[in-house]
Enzyme design. Sequence first.
Site, mmCIF file in Angstrom:
data_model
loop_
_atom_site.group_PDB
_atom_site.id
_atom_site.type_symbol
_atom_site.label_atom_id
_atom_site.label_comp_id
_atom_site.label_asym_id
_atom_site.label_seq_id
_atom_site.Cartn_x
_atom_site.Cartn_y
_atom_site.Cartn_z
ATOM 1 N N HIS A 12 0.802 -0.924 0.380
ATOM 2 C CA HIS A 12 0.217 -0.106 -0.318
ATOM 3 C C HIS A 12 0.692 1.178 0.034
ATOM 4 O O HIS A 12 1.958 0.867 0.671
ATOM 5 C CB HIS A 12 -0.829 -0.082 1.096
ATOM 6 C CG HIS A 12 -1.845 -0.911 0.972
ATOM 7 N ND1 HIS A 12 -3.111 -0.881 2.128
ATOM 8 C CD2 HIS A 12 -2.285 -1.843 0.112
ATOM 9 C CE1 HIS A 12 -3.451 -2.723 2.036
ATOM 10 N NE2 HIS A 12 -3.199 -2.854 0.597
ATOM 11 N N GLU A 53 1.389 3.841 1.860
ATOM 12 C CA GLU A 53 1.725 3.760 3.059
ATOM 13 C C GLU A 53 3.753 3.262 3.534
ATOM 14 O O GLU A 53 4.135 3.691 3.489
ATOM 15 C CB GLU A 53 1.582 4.081 4.636
ATOM 16 C CG GLU A 53 -0.298 4.534 4.295
ATOM 17 C CD GLU A 53 -1.518 3.419 4.276
ATOM 18 O OE1 GLU A 53 -2.230 4.166 4.862
ATOM 19 O OE2 GLU A 53 -1.177 3.157 3.049
ATOM 20 N N CYS A 113 -5.027 0.578 5.775
ATOM 21 C CA CYS A 113 -6.074 -0.191 6.298
ATOM 22 C C CYS A 113 -6.307 -0.677 8.019
ATOM 23 O O CYS A 113 -5.034 -0.119 7.719
ATOM 24 C CB CYS A 113 -5.641 -0.813 5.426
ATOM 25 S SG CYS A 113 -3.941 -2.115 5.408
ATOM 26 N N CYS A 137 -1.442 -1.479 7.280
ATOM 27 C CA CYS A 137 -0.964 -0.698 7.968
ATOM 28 C C CYS A 137 -1.318 0.500 8.964
ATOM 29 O O CYS A 137 0.129 0.793 9.352
ATOM 30 C CB CYS A 137 -1.703 0.853 5.952
ATOM 31 S SG CYS A 137 -0.903 0.409 4.481
ATOM 32 N N ALA A 179 -21.475 13.312 -25.209
ATOM 33 C CA ALA A 179 -21.204 14.433 -25.956
ATOM 34 C C ALA A 179 -22.443 14.907 -26.743
ATOM 35 O O ALA A 179 -22.674 14.010 -27.346
ATOM 36 C CB ALA A 179 -20.186 13.984 -26.684
ATOM 37 N N THR A 221 -23.854 2.635 -32.479
ATOM 38 C CA THR A 221 -22.566 3.253 -32.529
ATOM 39 C C THR A 221 -20.713 2.663 -33.107
ATOM 40 O O THR A 221 -20.857 2.797 -33.452
ATOM 41 C CB THR A 221 -21.636 3.664 -30.783
ATOM 42 O OG1 THR A 221 -22.374 4.191 -30.573
ATOM 43 C CG2 THR A 221 -20.874 4.102 -30.789
ATOM 44 N N LEU A 281 -12.380 1.106 -28.919
ATOM 45 C CA LEU A 281 -12.865 0.941 -27.991
ATOM 46 C C LEU A 281 -12.141 0.998 -26.780
ATOM 47 O O LEU A 281 -11.519 -0.020 -25.897
ATOM 48 C CB LEU A 281 -13.930 0.295 -27.312
ATOM 49 C CG LEU A 281 -15.167 0.651 -28.154
ATOM 50 C CD1 LEU A 281 -16.209 -0.755 -27.613
ATOM 51 C CD2 LEU A 281 -15.538 1.885 -27.617
ATOM 52 N N ARG A 330 -5.764 5.846 -25.824
ATOM 53 C CA ARG A 330 -4.858 6.088 -25.848
ATOM 54 C C ARG A 330 -4.801 7.196 -25.940
ATOM 55 O O ARG A 330 -4.708 8.047 -26.123
ATOM 56 C CB ARG A 330 -4.613 6.366 -27.129
ATOM 57 C CG ARG A 330 -5.403 5.124 -29.064
ATOM 58 C CD ARG A 330 -5.929 4.772 -30.133
ATOM 59 N NE ARG A 330 -7.130 5.938 -30.482
ATOM 60 C CZ ARG A 330 -7.844 5.823 -29.788
ATOM 61 N NH1 ARG A 330 -8.494 4.850 -29.758
ATOM 62 N NH2 ARG A 330 -9.811 6.217 -30.301
ATOM 63 N N GLY A 382 -24.709 6.575 -26.958
ATOM 64 C CA GLY A 382 -25.606 6.783 -28.155
ATOM 65 C C GLY A 382 -26.912 7.115 -27.513
ATOM 66 O O GLY A 382 -27.233 7.256 -26.358
#
Length: 373
Positions: A54, A56, A80, A89, A159, A201, A209, A212, A303
Site C-alpha cells: 500500500h 504508506e 487499512c 497499514c 457528448a 455506435t 474502444l 490511447r 448514443g
Amino acid sequence: MQSTQQKAVWMAEAIAEARRAWGQTHPNPLVGAIIIESGRIVARGYHARAGEPHAEIMALQNLGRPPAKDATLYVTLEPCSTAGKTGACTDALLQAGIQRLVVGAIDPNPQHAGRGIDILRQAGVQIEQGVLAERCTDLNLMFNHWMTTHTPFFAAKVATTLDGCVATQTGDSQWISGERARADVMHWRRYFPAIAVGSGTVLADNPRLTSRIGTEVKSPIRFIFDRKLKTVSEPLPNVFVDEFAQNTIVIATPDAPAEKLAKLEERAIHVWTLSAQDERRYFSAFKQKCIEKGIGGVYFETGSGLMRALLQARAVDYLFHYQAPKLLADAAAKRAFDGYAAPRLKDAITLRDVIRTPFDNDLLTRGYVHYAT
C-alpha cells in the site's frame, strides 16, 4: 504547525502520487502518500496494483530509514486496519514510529470506516482528517461505490450539442466535442476495467474502444450491446478483428441469429446471452454477470439508443456529460436523453456532488445520478 494552505499543498502531492497508478489498481483503490520532515518531502509512495504494498508502506520503504520525530505522513485514504494480501497499514505505521498523520478520505467500507483512525489515535498518533477530502474521495468513484453497494459502478458518458443532440439526423457525430475533451475520455477509458457501447455506435463509427494516451494503447474489456447481432456482418468491425478482439464481449438475447452466434464463436468472441423482457431486468442481469466476473465498473459510451435503455432501466449510477457550444436546431436530430419521461420538474433526474471541468470551449459536467421516481 503547518498552515491550512500548506496542508492542502502536501495533500495535493499525495493525490498526484495516487494518480500515478491510474487504471491499474482495480479492484483496489488509488492511494498516494508522502512523508514530510522539517517542512519538505522526504519520501513518496503509491499503491501500484492489487496485491502489492500500500501507499504508506511504499513511502516508508522509499524513505529507507526510520522517520524523524517530527515526521508527518500524508495519505489520501484512511490506512487499512486489517490484513489481506498485505499487512495492516496501521500496524506498519505504529512500528515505524509515525506520530503525525494527515488523512484525506475515510475508508468507504462501512465495516472499516474510521476504524484505522481510531486504532492509531488510541495509540497516541496525532491525526487530522478531511484535508482535500472531496478530491481524495473523487479518486475512487468506482471503489467507493463497490464498498457501499457491493455492485458494479455504471457510468454513462455522452457528448452533446447545447440543444442535447448526439448526432445530426443523418447520423453525423464526429466530432461534437473538441480534442481536449476527447483526450479526457481516453483518460476515463483507462480508469474503468470495461467500456460498453451499443450496436448503433459500432455500425456508425466502427470504434476500437481502446485508451490511447501518447503512444501507449491499452484495451479494457469491451462490451457491445447488440441484442440481435446487427454488428456481425461483413466486413466485421474493428472490435471483432483487431489485436484486442479477445477483450470483446457481445451482449445478445436468446433469439439472436444462430448463424451469427456461430460466426462469433469461430473468432473466439465471448457472448453473454441475457433475457430482454424489460430494460430493468436486462441491465440487472448484466450487473449480476459483472459481479460474477469481478468487474467493478463499466464506462458506457452512449448514443441515443443505449442511453435511452439505461435511463429506462434506472441503471446509470454516474454521468459524464461533455457539452459543446454548438446548435443543430433540428427536431429530427438524434438526441441524447430520452426514456425517463419526468411528468413534473420535481420528478426530474438530478446530479449530485457535481464537478464541472472546462476543456477549451467544451464543458464536462459529471456527478452521481439521482432518480426521483
